[in-house]
Design an enzyme around this catalytic site. Structure first.
Site, PDB file in Angstrom:
ATOM      1  N   ARG A  74      48.710  43.236  48.440  1.00 45.81           N
ATOM      2  CA  ARG A  74      49.162  42.356  47.502  1.00 45.81           C
ATOM      3  C   ARG A  74      47.900  41.791  46.765  1.00 45.81           C
ATOM      4  NH1 ARG A  74      54.502  41.062  48.658  1.00 45.81           N
ATOM      5  NH2 ARG A  74      55.148  41.771  50.537  1.00 45.81           N
ATOM      6  N   ASP A  93      51.838  45.953  44.517  1.00 44.51           N
ATOM      7  CA  ASP A  93      52.891  44.863  45.573  1.00 44.51           C
ATOM      8  C   ASP A  93      54.308  45.233  45.052  1.00 44.51           C
ATOM      9  OD1 ASP A  93      52.460  43.256  43.398  1.00 44.51           O
ATOM     10  OD2 ASP A  93      52.937  41.514  44.380  1.00 44.51           O
ATOM     11  N   TRP A 152      44.778  40.044  37.513  1.00 41.83           N
ATOM     12  CA  TRP A 152      44.904  41.357  36.466  1.00 41.83           C
ATOM     13  C   TRP A 152      45.995  41.181  35.303  1.00 41.83           C
ATOM     14  CZ3 TRP A 152      46.302  46.828  38.072  1.00 41.83           C
ATOM     15  CH2 TRP A 152      47.542  46.755  38.568  1.00 41.83           C
ATOM     16  N   ASP A 153      47.085  40.473  35.620  1.00 38.01           N
ATOM     17  CA  ASP A 153      47.820  40.295  34.465  1.00 38.01           C
ATOM     18  C   ASP A 153      47.109  39.865  33.345  1.00 38.01           C
ATOM     19  OD1 ASP A 153      51.128  40.407  35.406  1.00 38.01           O
ATOM     20  OD2 ASP A 153      49.856  40.181  37.117  1.00 38.01           O
ATOM     21  N   ASP A 158      80.382  40.179  22.790  1.00 36.53           N
ATOM     22  CA  ASP A 158      79.606  40.059  24.161  1.00 36.53           C
ATOM     23  C   ASP A 158      80.657  40.081  25.086  1.00 36.53           C
ATOM     24  OD1 ASP A 158      78.124  39.570  26.148  1.00 36.53           O
ATOM     25  OD2 ASP A 158      78.078  37.073  25.822  1.00 36.53           O
ATOM     26  N   GLN A 171      42.214  39.331  43.161  1.00 33.88           N
ATOM     27  CA  GLN A 171      42.796  40.324  42.255  1.00 33.88           C
ATOM     28  C   GLN A 171      41.910  41.496  42.038  1.00 33.88           C
ATOM     29  OE1 GLN A 171      46.704  40.222  40.582  1.00 33.88           O
ATOM     30  NE2 GLN A 171      46.477  40.331  42.560  1.00 33.88           N
ATOM     31  N   GLU A 224      59.632  43.758  32.898  1.00 34.08           N
ATOM     32  CA  GLU A 224      58.255  43.730  33.480  1.00 34.08           C
ATOM     33  C   GLU A 224      57.833  45.139  33.688  1.00 34.08           C
ATOM     34  OE1 GLU A 224      56.530  42.124  38.054  1.00 34.08           O
ATOM     35  OE2 GLU A 224      58.916  42.764  37.516  1.00 34.08           O
ATOM     36  N   ASN A 269      44.973  35.719  43.186  1.00 36.14           N
ATOM     37  CA  ASN A 269      46.047  36.520  42.970  1.00 36.14           C
ATOM     38  C   ASN A 269      46.958  35.604  41.957  1.00 36.14           C
ATOM     39  OD1 ASN A 269      48.651  38.146  45.124  1.00 36.14           O
ATOM     40  ND2 ASN A 269      48.646  37.728  43.134  1.00 36.14           N
ATOM     41  N   ARG A 298      43.235  34.968  48.625  1.00 37.69           N
ATOM     42  CA  ARG A 298      43.668  36.272  48.151  1.00 37.69           C
ATOM     43  C   ARG A 298      43.170  36.285  46.519  1.00 37.69           C
ATOM     44  NH1 ARG A 298      49.787  37.660  48.007  1.00 37.69           N
ATOM     45  NH2 ARG A 298      49.925  36.659  49.907  1.00 37.69           N
TER      46      ARG A 298
END
Length: 621
Positions: A359, A364, A200-201, A19, A248, A559, A237, A246
């Site tokens: 968003r 987003d 929505w994830d 490392d 989604q 991600e 959201n 909000r």
């Protein structure tokens, strides 16, 4: 072969040698010799070579360290394990567990841990309509340091939500009775700094969970969707106080159908969720003047006031600078005064209506939606709502003998919903399909013209099965090559962002970035229209990208990706969640995990063999 090793000694020796950049990982960026002799007191020895195998050893040592034992048995088969098998096994047996949360006596302390907001007090907000939950959580306050339980007002207006920004917090989710004990209904978070339930994830995560034989977690997600609609008026959201205005992208019915087909739940379970899905459809999406527009199609239209609360200081500097000059104030002072509503400005407020709506769309951010989102009938939203209408018709027809009565005592047949879907399809073809360009564009209903930005959302109609054969062929043969890069499809074409003003910032949902939801929708869409070879190619490209980066970067599952460089190293906007950990990731990233498992479940055997060898996709296709 099993090696009995002193965990700390081996770990320290390995890191000291390999490392070289000190990040507690072994990656291709390290400059060590990339060879390590493993020996134990029983005389066993193995020379481990290469970044991938060395990082596997590091990971196994790190997992063993959690046992608090001085010694551990490390199996050499796990060190030299094929990367495809290893990634899939870790997702199924480790990462999903690492991402699972509950909001209850056992789990609430973890969920209110917050690296986004520094509060002396951790606020947990409970809906006024759930008195049982409020009493339950109030009783926990004394035993959990810093926890403050607050009951929300009955009227959750934009003005009220603005007041909560002084003390932001987590929103309660569903509880259940389990052997006389109250427990939180489990859900799965995306990972990293996203330590809450996202709208929505959660759908994509649930599809991965069903594949990995974890139906109880997928059902838990559906239960928490229902709770949010019943008590907060919408699928949020995310379950944070500043997201109360909000929603989604609508994927609830797709989840109900997936669970129904996978797990065969009781008819009562399907009925209660169908009731709630119809309520959401009518109250969230089909209210005139809100998310329903005069032409009969829909838009994203988040409510709320002023600056979106979740962004970091400086995120909107390019927008706020001209207003700070106009009001003759330093930029940070103007930002604070605007956030606190000491200053109001109609044109800036209008900008942020579009920003919050962007968003709400899940994208987003993207230049496609900047300062225009709430004026658009988007192809993604209307494809999803077409699927809603088809899903509801399907469930009524197959599960309820074509006769379903909702909570308002209105009785529906499947034909009613099919007619709504047919109307939507006709309007999409009229306003959003560009025959000459061979692509779906969003439609600006204010200007009565197409919004010409080539976005990956053009493939949603394939997934929703609303294209005709000719449209599908044009999308696959003509549009797809414009989005395709070595590792999958980008969020937009390069030409779409080349046409922008040179001062436009790079945004993470545009070219060259690639996201799991776009890939998964594309794969299923291609298969819907029997483009099997194209689906296999696109699945391979994405899985190769994930595998290649995991091999090179200590098992990292991020991600998103930069498809131009086939890399997880991203510096646009918020960077890349899922890349920050020590020794081993125990989470991956929610929808990325799901995309890997979904892709592997479809990929042909001969392509899996090439994937195991990390064969470059450009040499195969």
């Amino acid at each position: 072969m099993k090696f009995k090793l002193n965990i700390n000694q081996t770990l320290q020796r390995l890191l000291a040698q390999e490392d070289t950049d000190g990040d507690k990982k072994i990656t291709i960026d390290d400059k060590g010799p990339k060879t390590f002799l493993l020996e134990d007191e029983n005389g066993n020895s193995l020379n481990i070579e290469g970044t991938y195998h060395l990082s596997n050893l590091l990971q196994e040592l790190a997992l063993s360290k959690k046992s608090n034992s001085e010694f551990a048995e490390i199996n050499s088969s796990e060190i030299i394990e094929n990367p495809v098998s290893r990634i899939s096994r870790k997702i199924k047996n480790l990462y999903w567990n690492g991402l699972t949360r509950t909001i209850d006596a056992k789990g609430v302390a973890k969920i209110v841990e917050d690296d986004k907001i520094e509060n002396a007090i951790s606020y947990l907000y409970v809906p006024a309509t759930d008195t049982v939950a409020f009493e339950y959580f109030k009783n926990l306050e004394a035993s959990i340091p810093k926890l403050k339980v607050v009951q929300l007002a009955k009227d959750i207006s934009s003005e009220y939500v603005l007041t909560l920004n002084k003390k932001p917090g987590i929103l309660a989710l569903a509880l259940q009775q389990d052997n006389k004990e109250i427990k939180g209904v489990p859900f799965v978070v995306p990972g990293g700094r996203f330590n809450e339930m996202y709208g929505w994830d959660s759908y994509f995560i649930a599809i991965g969970l069903l594949l990995d034989n974890k139906p109880e977690l997928a059902v838990g997600i559906a239960e928490n969707f229902k709770y949010q609609i019943d008590h907060y008026g919408k699928i949020l959201n995310a379950n944070r106080s500043y997201y109360l205005t909000r929603t989604q992208p609508p994927l609830y019915t797709s989840l109900i159908v997936a669970i129904t087909e996978n797990s065969k739940p009781e008819k009562d379970w399907i009925a209660k969720h169908l009731h709630t899905a119809i309520k959401e459809y009518q109250t969230v999406w089909m209210q005139e003047g809100k998310r329903l527009t005069p032409n009969g199609l829909n838009r994203y239209k988040a409510e709320g006031i002023g600056l979106p609360f979740e962004v970091e200081v400086g995120h909107f500097d390019d927008v706020l600078e001209k207003y700070a000059l106009l009001y003759n104030l330093p930029l940070r002072e103007f930002e604070k005064k605007y956030l606190d509503r000491e200053i109001t400005d109609a044109s800036l407020d209008a900008y942020f209506v579009h920003d919050r709506s962007m968003r709400e769309s899940g994208h987003d951010t993207t230049n496609r939606f900047v300062n225009v989102c709430a004026d658009l009938n988007t192809i993604d939203l209307n494809s999803l709502l077409y699927k809603y209408e088809i899903d509801i018709a399907f469930l009524i027809e197959t599960e309820f003998d074509n006769h379903f009565t909702d909570e308002k005592h209105t009785t529906y047949s499947s034909e009613y919903w099919k007619e709504k879907a047919a109307f939507r399809k006709e309007k999409i073809n009229e306003l959003l399909w560009d025959t000459n360009a061979g692509i779906y564009y969003d439609y600006n209903f204010v200007k009565n013209e197409p919004h010409q930005f080539d976005a990956a959302a053009t493939f949603y109609p394939l997934w929703a099965n609303l294209c005709n054969a000719e449209q599908a062929e044009v999308l696959v043969k003509n549009a797809l090559p414009k989005f395709k890069l070595k590792g999958g499809i980008a969020g937009s074409t390069k030409e779409a962002i080349d046409d922008l003003d040179v001062n436009s910032p790079q945004r993470q949902w545009d070219y060259p970035f690639g996201w799991a939801p776009h890939q998964m929708f594309l794969w299923e869409g291609l298969l819907n229209y029997n483009y099997v070879n194209e689906a296999q190619e696109m699945i391979y490209r994405w899985l190769w990208l994930i595998t290649r980066n995991a091999v090179d970067y200590n098992g990292t599952i991020p991600e998103k990706f930069n498809l131009e460089t086939s890399s997880l190293k991203i510096f646009a906007e918020y960077g890349n969640v899922g890349t920050a950990f020590d020794y081993i990731t125990e989470e991956g990233f929610g929808w990325m995990n799901a995309s890997y498992q979904v892709g592997l479940s479809i990929l042909k055997t001969e392509l899996k063999e090439e994937l195991e060898k990390l064969t470059d996709p450009d040499t195969l296709f």
